[in-house]
Enzyme design. Structure first.
Site, mmCIF file in Angstrom:
data_model
loop_
_atom_site.group_PDB
_atom_site.id
_atom_site.type_symbol
_atom_site.label_atom_id
_atom_site.label_comp_id
_atom_site.label_asym_id
_atom_site.label_seq_id
_atom_site.Cartn_x
_atom_site.Cartn_y
_atom_site.Cartn_z
ATOM 1 N N TYR A 143 0.855 -1.188 0.000
ATOM 2 C CA TYR A 143 0.000 0.000 0.000
ATOM 3 C C TYR A 143 0.887 1.232 0.000
ATOM 4 C CZ TYR A 143 -3.377 3.481 1.752
ATOM 5 O OH TYR A 143 -4.171 4.600 1.919
ATOM 6 N N ASP A 238 9.237 2.779 -0.425
ATOM 7 C CA ASP A 238 8.238 3.423 0.414
ATOM 8 C C ASP A 238 8.529 3.020 1.857
ATOM 9 O OD1 ASP A 238 6.079 4.279 1.851
ATOM 10 O OD2 ASP A 238 4.566 3.614 0.399
ATOM 11 N N LYS A 266 4.555 8.852 8.837
ATOM 12 C CA LYS A 266 4.347 8.239 10.156
ATOM 13 C C LYS A 266 5.362 8.690 11.203
ATOM 14 C CE LYS A 266 1.232 4.937 8.334
ATOM 15 N NZ LYS A 266 1.167 4.093 7.180
HETATM 16 C C1 LIG Z 1 0.514 4.621 5.818
HETATM 17 C C2 LIG Z 1 1.242 4.390 4.559
HETATM 18 C C3 LIG Z 1 1.168 5.284 3.482
HETATM 19 C C4 LIG Z 1 0.227 6.438 3.463
HETATM 20 O O1 LIG Z 1 0.495 7.390 4.431
HETATM 21 P P1 LIG Z 1 -0.697 8.392 4.884
HETATM 22 O O2 LIG Z 1 0.002 9.336 5.810
HETATM 23 O O3 LIG Z 1 -1.727 7.535 5.535
HETATM 24 O O4 LIG Z 1 -1.208 9.054 3.667
HETATM 25 C C5 LIG Z 1 1.983 5.072 2.400
HETATM 26 N N1 LIG Z 1 2.822 4.024 2.350
HETATM 27 C C6 LIG Z 1 2.912 3.139 3.353
HETATM 28 C C7 LIG Z 1 3.888 2.025 3.258
HETATM 29 C C8 LIG Z 1 2.110 3.278 4.486
HETATM 30 O O5 LIG Z 1 2.159 2.361 5.452
#
Ligand SMILES: *Cc1c(COP(=O)(O)O)cnc(C)c1O
Length: 427
Positions: A143, A238, A266
């Site tokens: 994701y 990511d 995060k």
């Molecule tokens: C949470 C997450 C996102 C999205 O971040 P948001 O701050 O919720 O938009 C993107 N990539 C990964 C791997 C994530 O866990």
């Protein structure tokens, strides 16, 4: 399960779509109504009826220091008194960027955003603009936020052609996203062979957290780096979940692989809205205003987010030697849980990576989305509610990572294991 006294969720549903501001908070996959939270401190979170839980969701990842860490809160308060948004540069942004660049060698230049979604979305636009290519590839079950090009249904088979994961995403856009099984080198090679010269980017969670925890197999990321470099494909890690979670830096530091671009979020926001994209200078400087690939944000680099992020990163830097202990306490928790499940004769596969873990209700091994989806989600839902009843807050979905924070104590772990024993009795 039901809310007593006043039904907060019914009230919320009157004014907020589905009663929540992010879908998984609605507990659809485990049933029941979501509890409303009043406060959180350290490893504990409290619902509106004052019931206390040991928290393994931690706001879905950011709160690695535990909730309401005194130094983070005081930093936010001090900053707030001086104003909360200026729409002009501040010194804190430079300090934050410098700290991140020094911690992650592949990040030479940085741009702050307000979410991980924006970071990943920007990474894709940047890769497309930089390479002049339109196609991208991702991995099933990973994701990367909810931008159109990335919200592509995970399909099976080799290099599934992109199918929109949501109505509202034009098929013409979705077809430009390929999705490949995670940890599958053969599919990766085939995809690059067939589409390599058309691919602007391949984006990956270097340790997957969003299909539940799935670690990369031996040479998966190394091969991915080699193949993308050969074809001039921008490799995007990511690290929104993994950044600053295992060490002071990215997961990439630990494996010595340098992606071209890195997405963060995060933890770096310390519980305030924040994301960032960074990477190789020659790519990053194509972003406006130094380049012509557009990206912007009214609240990007927001002073409150900078103060929470800076306080969090400074604390993490001072804890560099404590990261292994965080992994160890998590390992202990997982091993003891495994024993409890096995005593009870319930097959589970606990995938743990450092302080991230998922209890898959399947005997395993689980190494990609297809194997993750073999899990018994109905049994997971019963376990979730059993743990909740006994004072442990787990993510309300089988396909999520749980987190342990620096605030979790040995007593919290013992409490959690007792709750697990009690929950298993009635499973
Ligand atoms: C949470 C997450 C996102 C999205 O971040 P948001 O701050 O919720 O938009 C993107 N990539 C990964 C791997 C994530 O866990």
């Amino acid at each position: 399960m039901s809310q007593t006294k006043q039904n907060y969720f019914i009230q919320a549903n009157k004014f907020i779509v589905g009663g929540v501001n992010s879908p998984v908070r609605a507990w659809k996959s485990v049933g029941g109504e979501p509890l409303f939270i009043s406060k959180a401190k350290g490893s504990k979170i409290y619902d509106i009826h004052k019931k206390k839980y040991i928290d393994y969701v931690l706001s879905w990842g950011p709160m690695i220091l535990g909730h309401a860490h005194p130094e983070v809160i005081s930093s936010i308060c001090k900053t707030a008194k001086k104003g909360t948004s200026f729409g002009a540069p501040t010194e804190a942004e430079t300090q934050m960027a410098q700290l991140i660049c020094s911690a992650i060698p592949s990040v030479e230049l940085l741009r702050m955003t307000s979410s991980g979604t924006e970071a990943a979305m920007t990474a894709i636009r940047l890769a497309r603009g930089f390479t002049g290519r339109d196609w991208i590839a991702k991995f099933d079950g990973c994701y990367h936020g909810h931008a159109d090009s990335l919200l592509i249904q995970a399909g099976s088979g080799i290099a599934t052609l992109g199918i929109a994961g949501s109505p509202g995403i034009p098929a013409d856009l979705a077809r430009l996203t390929l999705s490949i099984p995670y940890n599958d080198l053969e599919s990766l090679q085939t995809t690059i062979k067939n589409y390599g010269s058309r691919l602007a980017a391949i984006i990956v969670e270097p340790v997957a957290g969003n299909m539940g925890v799935v670690a990369p197999q031996d040479s998966f990321l190394k091969k991915l780096r080699e193949l993308t470099a050969e074809e001039g494909i921008v490799l995007i890690f990511d690290e929104v979940i993994t950044g600053f979670r295992f060490n002071f830096g990215g997961y990439q530091n630990l494996i010595n692989i340098e992606p071209d671009l890195t997405c963060l979020g995060k933890i770096i926001g310390g519980g305030l809205p924040m994301g960032a994209i960074g990477g190789k200078r020659q790519i990053m400087e194509k972003l406006s205003p130094s380049g012509d690939i557009y990206q912007a944000g009214t609240l990007s680099g927001n002073p409150l987010a900078m103060s929470a992020g800076l306080a969090t990163l400074h604390l993490l830097k001072s804890k560099t030697n404590s990261f292994p202990a965080l992994g160890n306490i998590t390992e202990h928790l997982c091993r003891e849980m495994e024993n409890l499940f096995s005593d009870k004769g319930i097959a589970v596969c606990i995938n743990r990576f450092h302080s991230m873990f998922t209890i898959f209700f399947h005997e395993g091994p689980i190494y990609d989305l297809t194997t993750a989806q073999k899990s018994d989600t109905a049994l997971f839902a019963r376990f979730f509610h059993g743990m909740l009843k006994n004072g442990v807050w787990l993510a309300p979905s089988q396909f999520e990572s749980l987190f342990v924070s620096f605030a979790h104590t040995d007593d919290d772990i013992s409490f959690t294991l007792e709750a697990c024993t009690a929950a298993l009795k009635n499973l």
